[in-house]
Design an enzyme around this catalytic site. Structure first.
Site, PDB file in Angstrom:
ATOM      1  N   GLY A 244       0.834  -1.202   0.000  1.00  0.00           N
ATOM      2  CA  GLY A 244       0.000   0.000   0.000  1.00  0.00           C
ATOM      3  C   GLY A 244       0.863   1.245   0.000  1.00  0.00           C
ATOM      4  N   SER A 245       0.329   2.310   0.582  1.00  0.00           N
ATOM      5  CA  SER A 245       1.036   3.593   0.541  1.00  0.00           C
ATOM      6  C   SER A 245       2.221   3.594   1.502  1.00  0.00           C
ATOM      7  CB  SER A 245       0.081   4.720   0.944  1.00  0.00           C
ATOM      8  OG  SER A 245      -0.257   4.566   2.302  1.00  0.00           O
ATOM      9  N   GLY A 249       2.676   1.974   5.230  1.00  0.00           N
ATOM     10  CA  GLY A 249       3.809   1.083   5.488  1.00  0.00           C
ATOM     11  C   GLY A 249       4.637   1.537   6.675  1.00  0.00           C
ATOM     12  N   GLU A 266       5.793  -3.580   0.690  1.00  0.00           N
ATOM     13  CA  GLU A 266       5.831  -3.273  -0.743  1.00  0.00           C
ATOM     14  C   GLU A 266       4.990  -2.016  -0.914  1.00  0.00           C
ATOM     15  OE1 GLU A 266       4.561  -2.912  -4.325  1.00  0.00           O
ATOM     16  OE2 GLU A 266       3.638  -4.889  -4.063  1.00  0.00           O
TER      17      GLU A 266
END
Ligand code: UN1
Length: 513
Positions: A244-245, A249, A266
């Site tokens: 995600g963003s 993260g 990721e």
């Protein structure tokens, strides 16, 4: 419920979307569970009403997963691989329906919807082979009649937080590897795309049940941010894999790190293609346009920047402008269209705000953006892909906007191009278009791209599952899917065995009694 959805659910034998097939891994059993309506970005129609997990539901799922782990880890890895093989078979059988559901719920083109299911099938095949490997090394001991080796054991519960843009493939990268490794999974999909997750959960559960595996190996928890937070803070979940963003993260990493758990991140990308004066411009055009408008610019690998040599800059810009005029935008289920909608109204607002910011910083739009209106675009989520000439240092260019906005930047030397390519906070994917060996190898060298993925004569998106996927800097450093990414799902144990009649100490230390 829309016709497309009821047909697909019928085909997949799903009678009640609010049940993950069986009670052990059901997320919405609390009577006080809130219900969320899900709308398709393609036509704005309500798809379904989905129950949202409460903290009590989450807890029950973790308990069932912890219990299932005790049995699952006793099954030999190749036998676990056989079950993953069967899941891959079911994905093959249901590829058309699942791909359609991905396309309708998320808004990506039907071709890309099918591609996403294919990516799941591919990782199943990969995981089946892996289930007969999971190799450790053997070493030579410094002591006589001693043996040293390492082995990998399963970790336990793997929490998977996935994003709306690849609603099912990224889960499968994690789940299929985790399962052959002997772990169990709890999946928290994006609350924007719960139906594709429910469909995959049903497929996996059907296979586990047919193999008499107890509930809890495959768990699904549909819920909001609070569920992700519970997972990140939960010591019963040794590994949290989050896509995600960068903002999300950082929060996950801080919470997991505070309890010394493992996280696999990721996160955002700000991917560029360098187009040198030695590039095949026709080939570059396909890579650039698919990279920028594929999935409506909502891949973490989407091409956001083109760094073009000054000698070919004008010619390539003209090719791009012409190509953008040919792009057909509309219902992603209609295969004549190249690009579907953005995921929701918030995404449209962000896209429009980014265009304004870019203009305010001095960006020159050579293809104008904007929202599309009219009957064909009734969901309100359709936008025009656009192109702006910019400077790399603009704040908006340094930022990842999940939308089809492509930035053009000019360069003179390959060293300058690489510096521009690396000159952003993110480090996921990168590419160079050139037929010149020196340029290509410089780009791939230690002084070249700083990204996790660096391609030559291929765009930034569309990675194969066989390689490790992920990136550096604000992308989070994690690696998923192929190569030896499986190692993060296991714990390594070093074993030294003494089969002599004495007990010599390492480093030659003398200790006599
Ligand atoms: C993502 O956008 O999170 O390389 C994953 C690609 C796809 C996966 C993208 N195979 O574009």
């Amino acid at each position: 419920m829309s016709l497309i959805i009821s047909d697909i659910l019928h085909h997949l034998h799903i009678n009640n979307i609010n049940e993950a097939f069986s009670t052990g891994s059901n997320w919405g059993s609390s009577p006080d569970a809130a219900v969320k309506d899900i709308f398709s970005p393609t036509d704005g129609k309500k798809i379904a009403s989905v129950k949202m997990a409460t903290a009590t539901d989450y807890n029950a799922v973790v308990e069932s997963a912890a219990k299932a782990f005790k049995t699952w880890r006793t099954i030999p890895a190749p036998k676990r691989g056989e079950i993953v093989r069967q899941i891959g078979e079911q994905l093959r059988v249901n590829k058309k329906e699942l791909g359609t559901l991905v396309s309708y719920e998320m808004g990506k083109s039907l071709q890309e919807g099918y591609g996403e299911v294919q990516e799941m099938i591919d990782i199943c095949d990969f995981a089946v082979g892996l289930s007969r490997q999971l190799y450790g090394l053997t070493m030579h001991s410094e002591r006589p009649e001693h043996r040293m080796y390492e082995q990998y054991h399963p970790l336990g519960i793997v929490g998977v937080i996935s994003a709306f843009n690849f609603p099912v493939a990224v889960w499968s990268w994690n789940a299929m590897l985790a399962w052959v490794c002997g772990d169990v999974c709890i999946w928290k999909p994006s609350e924007k795309t719960p139906l594709t997750a429910i469909a995959c959960q049903h497929i996996a559960q059907t296979v586990f049940k047919a193999n008499n595996i107890e509930d809890g190996v495959s768990c699904l928890v549909i819920g909001d941010r609070e569920i992700g937070e519970l997972m990140a803070n939960d010591t019963r979940v040794p590994l949290v894999s989050a896509t995600g963003s960068t903002r999300m993260g950082k929060a996950v990493s801080a919470a997991v790190g505070a309890r010394l758990g493992k996280s696999l991140l990721e996160l955002g990308g700000n991917n560029a293609i360098i187009i040198t004066e030695n590039a095949d411009l026709d080939m570059s055009l396909i890579g650039a346009v698919f990279g920028a408008v594929g999935t409506a610019g909502q891949r973490c690998t989407s091409t956001r920047r083109l760094i073009i040599h000054e000698h070919v800059y004008e010619a390539f810009k003209q090719k791009l402008v012409n190509a953008y005029q040919q792009i057909k935008i509309g219902d992603p289920l209609n295969e004549n269209n190249h690009m579907g909608p953005l995921i929701d109204q918030d995404a449209v607002t962000l896209y429009l705000a980014s265009i304004e910011k870019c203009k305010a910083e001095g960006g020159n739009f050579v293809v104008e953006g904007g929202k599309l209106d009219g009957d064909a675009y009734s969901s309100g989520c359709y936008v025009k892909p656009c192109i702006a000439e910019v400077e790399n240092h603009y704040q908006i260019v340094q930022h990842e906007t999940f939308a089809p906005i492509l930035y053009l930047i000019k360069f003179k030397t390959i060293e300058e191009a690489i510096e521009l390519q690396n000159g952003v906070p993110q480090g996921l994917s990168s590419a160079i278009m050139t037929q010149n060996l020196r340029e290509a190898e410089t780009f791939l060298s230690y002084a070249g791209s700083d990204c996790g993925i660096a391609n030559v004569n291929i765009g930034t998106s569309g990675a194969e599952i066989g390689g490790a996927f992920g990136g550096e800097k604000e992308t989070g450093g994690g690696r998923e899917s192929g190569s030896d990414a499986w190692k993060v799902y296991m714990r390594r144990q070093t074993n030294t065995i003494n089969y002599s009649k004495t007990l010599p100490l390492a480093q030659g230390i003398k200790f006599d009694l």
